[in-house]
Design an enzyme around this catalytic site. Sequence first.
Site, PDB file in Angstrom:
ATOM      1  N   ASP A   1      67.753  22.210  50.289  1.00 65.42           N
ATOM      2  CA  ASP A   1      68.395  21.509  51.394  1.00 65.42           C
ATOM      3  C   ASP A   1      67.393  20.704  52.208  1.00 65.42           C
ATOM      4  O   ASP A   1      67.662  19.568  52.616  1.00 65.42           O
ATOM      5  CB  ASP A   1      69.122  22.507  52.296  1.00 65.42           C
ATOM      6  CG  ASP A   1      70.239  23.234  51.580  1.00 65.42           C
ATOM      7  OD1 ASP A   1      70.613  22.813  50.467  1.00 65.42           O
ATOM      8  OD2 ASP A   1      70.740  24.233  52.129  1.00 65.42           O
TER       9      ASP A   1
ATOM     10  N   GLY B   1      78.963  24.218  54.191  1.00 67.40           N
ATOM     11  CA  GLY B   1      78.176  24.160  52.968  1.00 67.40           C
ATOM     12  C   GLY B   1      77.569  22.806  52.693  1.00 67.40           C
ATOM     13  O   GLY B   1      77.178  22.518  51.560  1.00 67.40           O
TER      14      GLY B   1
END
Length: 391
Positions: A171, A123
């Site tokens: 991200d 993660g």
Amino acid sequence: MLDTGELRERFQQHYGIHPHVIVRAPGRVNLIGEHTDYNDGFVFPVAIDRATCVAARPRTDRIVRVMAADLHDEDLFSIDQIERSNRAWHNYIRGVVLALRTAGHTLSGADMLIASDVPRGAGLSSSAALEVAVAYTFQVLNRLNILGEELALLAQGAENTFVGVQCGIMDQLIAVFGRADHALLIDCRDLTYRAVPLPPSVAVVVCDSHIARTLAASAYNQRRQECDAAVRALQQWYPGIRALRDVSEDQLAAHQHELPEPLRARARHVVSENRRALQGAAALEAGDIATFGRLMNESHASLRDDYQVSLPDIDFLVTTAQSLAGCYGSRLTGAGFGGCTVSLVERSSVETFRHDLAQAYHDATGRTATIYVCRASDGVGRVMDNARPQE
């Protein structure tokens, strides 16, 4: 931290010549604002001092050769004929090259060696770090003029269309725009961001549960579909909304009984999490660490109860961290279903915090957690150019 000198020598050993450039792209930890990016919302991540590095040289043909040093595995493909591979890591690279080609960029082949200390499946966005590092490498080797925002969108598009994971833009954006000693409040609709200094008196502590989850095989895509379904349902009362980002908590409350589960709970998380991300950034800017910690705790409860992406052992890590001296707040970070937690901890308490959390987790689960302090770092860039370290 990866040793770029060692990476340079490994490239030399594998390809018989030194690399032309070494590129670094960081992983990330999201402090607050989870599962909001693909809902056009707000996120508050930091780029971390764990990264993916690519050592590379241009080729005169259209062949791309890649060696993954950590996996002891290779890939070879032609820029003119890019097909999906049955090896997952191949597809992140192939997808980026295809996205660059489809965008009209003229590419030559490359020899590349890749190494990373971003834990896979934890993660911390190992996939985006790889995508952004590869895209930036091709930009350097081919002297392309790609703005940071376009680079992030190309990398995201590769993951969406070629890998098949419907990730949001957070991200890739933080891997491109990260700033040392700062978190970024990112608006995932217009891709603008604001850098917020991290208070020097606190540490960002990440705990890897070593409960691995594969994002593409998890319920991540299902959650995104549920959010889209919630928007369609709410549009009968609010036809102007395009995403859950456009819905206020009052609007959602007015029709919560007409919205079926689990759509009601999913929407409640996203709408309230957007508020928490904005309030959290404002709190840190004002030096109000206690309020930020409280918002982190509320975020985890929402992820656990409304978004249902936590697990009992992750909940144990979070509640244990929240009970320890010096911890302002703790929560699940990343997509969920395992992976990591993030805690904001007084620097003077960090070592005791790490020891006590690791001991409690091992006693309760039999697993050994990896706990480390993350330093907020800069986004993608060159660390060696023409085989020389950057000043």
